[in-house]
Design a protein around this motif. Structure first.
Motif, PDB file in Angstrom:
ATOM      1  N   LEU A  50       0.804  -1.131  -0.349  1.00 50.35           N
ATOM      2  CA  LEU A  50      -0.389  -0.197   0.215  1.00 50.35           C
ATOM      3  C   LEU A  50       1.150   1.521   0.069  1.00 50.35           C
ATOM      4  CD1 LEU A  50      -2.958  -0.860   2.743  1.00 50.35           C
ATOM      5  CD2 LEU A  50      -2.720  -1.182  -0.138  1.00 50.35           C
ATOM      6  N   ALA A  51       0.658   2.642  -0.571  1.00 49.88           N
ATOM      7  CA  ALA A  51       1.196   3.833  -0.629  1.00 49.88           C
ATOM      8  C   ALA A  51       0.079   4.441  -0.556  1.00 49.88           C
ATOM      9  CB  ALA A  51       2.306   3.357  -1.907  1.00 49.88           C
ATOM     10  N   ARG A  52       0.624   5.964   0.416  1.00 47.56           N
ATOM     11  CA  ARG A  52       0.206   7.335   0.683  1.00 47.56           C
ATOM     12  C   ARG A  52      -0.177   7.612  -0.802  1.00 47.56           C
ATOM     13  NH1 ARG A  52       1.009   9.618   6.227  1.00 47.56           N
ATOM     14  NH2 ARG A  52      -1.319  10.132   5.777  1.00 47.56           N
ATOM     15  N   LEU A  53      -1.177   7.919  -0.775  1.00 44.25           N
ATOM     16  CA  LEU A  53      -2.182   8.887  -1.698  1.00 44.25           C
ATOM     17  C   LEU A  53      -1.326  10.385  -1.445  1.00 44.25           C
ATOM     18  CD1 LEU A  53      -5.505   8.409  -3.373  1.00 44.25           C
ATOM     19  CD2 LEU A  53      -3.535   7.450  -4.029  1.00 44.25           C
ATOM     20  N   HIS A  54      -0.645  11.291  -2.723  1.00 42.87           N
ATOM     21  CA  HIS A  54      -0.409  12.300  -2.064  1.00 42.87           C
ATOM     22  C   HIS A  54      -1.853  13.742  -2.449  1.00 42.87           C
ATOM     23  CE1 HIS A  54       1.966  16.486  -2.385  1.00 42.87           C
ATOM     24  NE2 HIS A  54       2.921  15.913  -1.420  1.00 42.87           N
ATOM     25  N   VAL A  55      -1.300  15.193  -1.837  1.00 42.90           N
ATOM     26  CA  VAL A  55      -3.234  16.298  -2.681  1.00 42.90           C
ATOM     27  C   VAL A  55      -2.593  16.048  -3.855  1.00 42.90           C
ATOM     28  CG1 VAL A  55      -1.545  18.073  -2.050  1.00 42.90           C
ATOM     29  CG2 VAL A  55      -3.265  17.837  -2.329  1.00 42.90           C
ATOM     30  N   GLU A  56      -1.405  16.237  -5.135  1.00 45.81           N
ATOM     31  CA  GLU A  56      -1.528  16.029  -5.894  1.00 45.81           C
ATOM     32  C   GLU A  56      -2.369  14.609  -6.972  1.00 45.81           C
ATOM     33  OE1 GLU A  56       2.764  17.249  -6.991  1.00 45.81           O
ATOM     34  OE2 GLU A  56       2.774  19.133  -6.258  1.00 45.81           O
ATOM     35  N   ASP A  57      -2.223  13.673  -6.070  1.00 45.03           N
ATOM     36  CA  ASP A  57      -2.533  12.933  -6.602  1.00 45.03           C
ATOM     37  C   ASP A  57      -4.044  12.943  -7.402  1.00 45.03           C
ATOM     38  OD1 ASP A  57       0.077  11.689  -6.558  1.00 45.03           O
ATOM     39  OD2 ASP A  57      -0.655  10.531  -4.984  1.00 45.03           O
ATOM     40  N   LEU A  58      -4.710  13.646  -6.464  1.00 42.55           N
ATOM     41  CA  LEU A  58      -6.309  13.132  -6.770  1.00 42.55           C
ATOM     42  C   LEU A  58      -6.440  14.562  -7.857  1.00 42.55           C
ATOM     43  CD1 LEU A  58      -7.496  15.414  -3.063  1.00 42.55           C
ATOM     44  CD2 LEU A  58      -6.697  13.067  -3.989  1.00 42.55           C
ATOM     45  N   HIS A  59      -5.629  14.672  -8.846  1.00 38.28           N
ATOM     46  CA  HIS A  59      -6.239  15.971  -9.775  1.00 38.28           C
ATOM     47  C   HIS A  59      -6.978  16.347  -9.653  1.00 38.28           C
ATOM     48  CE1 HIS A  59      -3.309  12.205 -11.940  1.00 38.28           C
ATOM     49  NE2 HIS A  59      -4.720  11.608 -11.637  1.00 38.28           N
ATOM     50  N   ARG A  60      -7.023  16.834  -8.341  1.00 37.50           N
ATOM     51  CA  ARG A  60      -7.971  18.370  -8.201  1.00 37.50           C
ATOM     52  C   ARG A  60      -7.238  19.405  -8.492  1.00 37.50           C
ATOM     53  NH1 ARG A  60     -13.704  17.407  -7.062  1.00 37.50           N
ATOM     54  NH2 ARG A  60     -12.523  19.441  -6.914  1.00 37.50           N
ATOM     55  N   ASP A  61      -6.670  20.310  -8.998  1.00 38.01           N
ATOM     56  CA  ASP A  61      -6.161  21.260  -8.680  1.00 38.01           C
ATOM     57  C   ASP A  61      -5.932  22.676  -8.298  1.00 38.01           C
ATOM     58  OD1 ASP A  61      -4.191  19.853 -11.067  1.00 38.01           O
ATOM     59  OD2 ASP A  61      -5.545  21.299 -12.839  1.00 38.01           O
ATOM     60  N   MET A  62      -7.117  23.156  -7.990  1.00 41.89           N
ATOM     61  CA  MET A  62      -7.620  24.170  -7.539  1.00 41.89           C
ATOM     62  C   MET A  62      -6.929  23.001  -5.906  1.00 41.89           C
ATOM     63  SD  MET A  62     -11.748  23.865  -6.948  1.00 41.89           S
ATOM     64  CE  MET A  62     -12.283  22.535  -6.028  1.00 41.89           C
ATOM     65  N   LEU A  63      -7.077  22.580  -5.363  1.00 38.02           N
ATOM     66  CA  LEU A  63      -6.807  21.753  -3.861  1.00 38.02           C
ATOM     67  C   LEU A  63      -5.877  21.798  -4.075  1.00 38.02           C
ATOM     68  CD1 LEU A  63      -9.115  19.099  -3.741  1.00 38.02           C
ATOM     69  CD2 LEU A  63     -10.089  21.084  -2.399  1.00 38.02           C
ATOM     70  N   ALA A  64      -4.956  21.222  -4.822  1.00 37.11           N
ATOM     71  CA  ALA A  64      -3.701  20.678  -4.646  1.00 37.11           C
ATOM     72  C   ALA A  64      -2.279  22.715  -4.561  1.00 37.11           C
ATOM     73  CB  ALA A  64      -2.301  20.997  -5.801  1.00 37.11           C
ATOM     74  N   GLN A  65      -2.967  23.479  -5.231  1.00 37.17           N
ATOM     75  CA  GLN A  65      -2.836  25.071  -5.315  1.00 37.17           C
ATOM     76  C   GLN A  65      -2.843  26.038  -3.644  1.00 37.17           C
ATOM     77  OE1 GLN A  65      -3.514  27.773  -8.482  1.00 37.17           O
ATOM     78  NE2 GLN A  65      -4.138  25.826 -10.183  1.00 37.17           N
ATOM     79  N   ALA A  66      -4.429  24.989  -3.068  1.00 35.60           N
ATOM     80  CA  ALA A  66      -4.522  25.843  -1.787  1.00 35.60           C
ATOM     81  C   ALA A  66      -3.542  25.321  -1.026  1.00 35.60           C
ATOM     82  CB  ALA A  66      -6.061  25.346  -1.891  1.00 35.60           C
ATOM     83  N   TYR A  67      -3.172  24.159  -0.725  1.00 35.55           N
ATOM     84  CA  TYR A  67      -2.017  23.836   0.087  1.00 35.55           C
ATOM     85  C   TYR A  67      -0.875  24.129  -0.705  1.00 35.55           C
ATOM     86  CZ  TYR A  67       0.706  19.693   2.180  1.00 35.55           C
ATOM     87  OH  TYR A  67       2.351  19.623   2.355  1.00 35.55           O
ATOM     88  N   ALA A  68      -0.490  24.258  -1.413  1.00 34.92           N
ATOM     89  CA  ALA A  68       0.420  24.794  -2.131  1.00 34.92           C
ATOM     90  C   ALA A  68       1.101  26.328  -1.321  1.00 34.92           C
ATOM     91  CB  ALA A  68       1.091  24.943  -2.764  1.00 34.92           C
ATOM     92  N   ARG A  69      -0.008  27.718  -1.780  1.00 36.54           N
ATOM     93  CA  ARG A  69      -0.209  28.452  -1.182  1.00 36.54           C
ATOM     94  C   ARG A  69      -0.706  29.004   0.227  1.00 36.54           C
ATOM     95  NH1 ARG A  69      -3.360  31.314  -6.066  1.00 36.54           N
ATOM     96  NH2 ARG A  69      -2.392  30.810  -7.781  1.00 36.54           N
ATOM     97  N   PHE A  70      -1.220  28.027   0.774  1.00 33.59           N
ATOM     98  CA  PHE A  70      -1.382  28.203   2.770  1.00 33.59           C
ATOM     99  C   PHE A  70       0.409  27.723   2.290  1.00 33.59           C
ATOM    100  CE2 PHE A  70      -2.194  26.327   6.245  1.00 33.59           C
ATOM    101  CZ  PHE A  70      -2.941  27.138   6.880  1.00 33.59           C
ATOM    102  N   LEU A  71       0.984  26.879   2.657  1.00 35.81           N
ATOM    103  CA  LEU A  71       2.020  26.742   3.513  1.00 35.81           C
ATOM    104  C   LEU A  71       3.430  28.507   2.905  1.00 35.81           C
ATOM    105  CD1 LEU A  71       2.776  22.725   2.463  1.00 35.81           C
ATOM    106  CD2 LEU A  71       1.947  23.750   4.555  1.00 35.81           C
ATOM    107  N   LEU A  72       2.891  28.622   1.422  1.00 34.33           N
ATOM    108  CA  LEU A  72       3.789  29.729   1.117  1.00 34.33           C
ATOM    109  C   LEU A  72       3.739  30.709   1.881  1.00 34.33           C
ATOM    110  CD1 LEU A  72       5.799  29.876  -0.692  1.00 34.33           C
ATOM    111  CD2 LEU A  72       4.306  31.247  -2.059  1.00 34.33           C
ATOM    112  N   ASP A  73       1.939  30.818   1.922  1.00 30.49           N
ATOM    113  CA  ASP A  73       2.263  32.579   2.493  1.00 30.49           C
ATOM    114  C   ASP A  73       1.057  32.587   4.254  1.00 30.49           C
ATOM    115  OD1 ASP A  73      -0.299  31.990   1.379  1.00 30.49           O
ATOM    116  OD2 ASP A  73       0.210  32.765  -0.952  1.00 30.49           O
TER     117      ASP A  73
END
Length: 319
Positions: A50-73
């Motif tokens: 088994l391998a855990r899924l990453h947020v980018e594996d969901l193919h939902r760009d806006m969720l991945a962008q929200a995660y990345a920007r929250f970490l950034l700013d």
């Protein structure tokens, strides 16, 4: 208190009413903890592990962008676009001893505008209904009350166009009736005045005709006097344009008819240069100074220019 495996069901239930989606990821790794989309939070590799899924594996760009920007700013709310649809995305940190998660939720912009659109629709419908009711009331009032006003305006327009025989019918004894009677009285007075005026105009026309005839006779006498003298005589207005000229001036200047001089700038036509061809400024001309200073001048050292382009010396007086 929830089992870890039940958090996904809780998220799905929480956002179902808003047509949205939500996920929980680990802050440091971005691995999926739970989601509202009914997906498993892990995948099975080919070797059965088994391998855990990453947020980018969901193919939902806006969720991945929200995660990345929250970490950034650290910005928690923003509007993102996915597939041409605007989403309102919210990210919030959830941390306590042993847990450091980020909860990300997203709902479509249309959902937020539903209430606004519904309010606008109701307002527009009420406005249209109000306008329709007002139109109906206006037509009823206009038909019952404004018809005499329309008749009054019609007759007023005909009177202003010269139809002095028109009168307003009196249909009721109120303010409109009073105005109608007053207008009829004004029309009667105008008709009487107009009849009298025609007689005055006819008499005045005869007087003007006689005065014009006398003026024409005086003009003919004056022209006869001017044409009988050997000296050239012409007149100009304040702009220097020729207003009259006698036969001698026309002959001296080499022209055939007075129409060739009348209305023309005489300085530009006959007095524009000195004998040697040097331009003669207007403000140096004694004729011009006679007009501006209001006094007479005479000259014996200047030339005038003929129609054929030649000049001749003159002695003149300007008054």
């Amino acid at each position: 208190h929830l089992l870890l495996s039940g958090i996904g069901d809780f998220l799905e239930t929480s956002v179902a009413a808003y047509s949205g989606s939500a996920i929980i990821v680990e802050r440091d790794t971005g691995y999926l903890i739970a989601n509202s989309m009914g997906m498993r939070n892990f995948k099975t590799n080919e070797d059965g592990t088994l391998a855990r899924l990453h947020v980018e594996d969901l193919h939902r760009d806006m969720l991945a962008q929200a995660y990345a920007r929250f970490l950034l700013d650290g910005e928690s709310q923003r509007i993102l676009d996915e597939g041409g649809v605007r989403h309102h995305v919210h990210a919030q940190e959830f941390a306590f001893e042993g847990v450091d998660w980020i909860v990300i939720s997203a709902i479509t912009g249309d959902f937020l505008l539903d209430e606004v659109e519904r309010s606008i629709l109701i307002t527009v419908m009420l406005l249209v209904l109000t306008i329709l009711v007002a139109i109906v009331i206006y037509r009823i009032v206009a038909k019952r009350l404004f018809r005499p006003v329309d008749e009054l305006l019609r007759v007023s327009a005909e009177l202003s166009a010269g139809e002095l025989s028109k009168r307003v019918p009196i249909v009721r004894n109120d303010e409109i009736g009073s105005i109608s009677r007053s207008l009829n009285e004004v029309a009667n007075n105008l008709e009487r005045i107009f009849d009298d005026l025609e007689g005055h105009v006819e008499a005045r026309t005869r007087e003007l005709h006689e005065a014009n005839s006398e003026l024409a006779r005086n003009h003919d006498r004056l022209q006869l006097i001017l044409d009988s003298t050997a000296e050239g005589v012409y007149g100009i207005d304040r702009e220097g344009r020729c207003t009259f000229c006698n036969h001698s001036s026309i002959r001296m200047l080499g022209y055939g008819h007075e129409e060739e001089l009348l209305g023309h700038d005489m300085h530009e036509k006959i007095h524009h240069s000195l004998a040697d061809g040097t331009p003669f400024p207007l403000d140096a001309s004694r004729i011009f100074r006679s007009i501006t200073e209001g006094r007479g001048y005479e000259a014996e050292d200047e030339v005038l220019w003929k129609k054929d382009g030649t000049s001749f010396p003159v002695a003149y007086h300007a008054f």
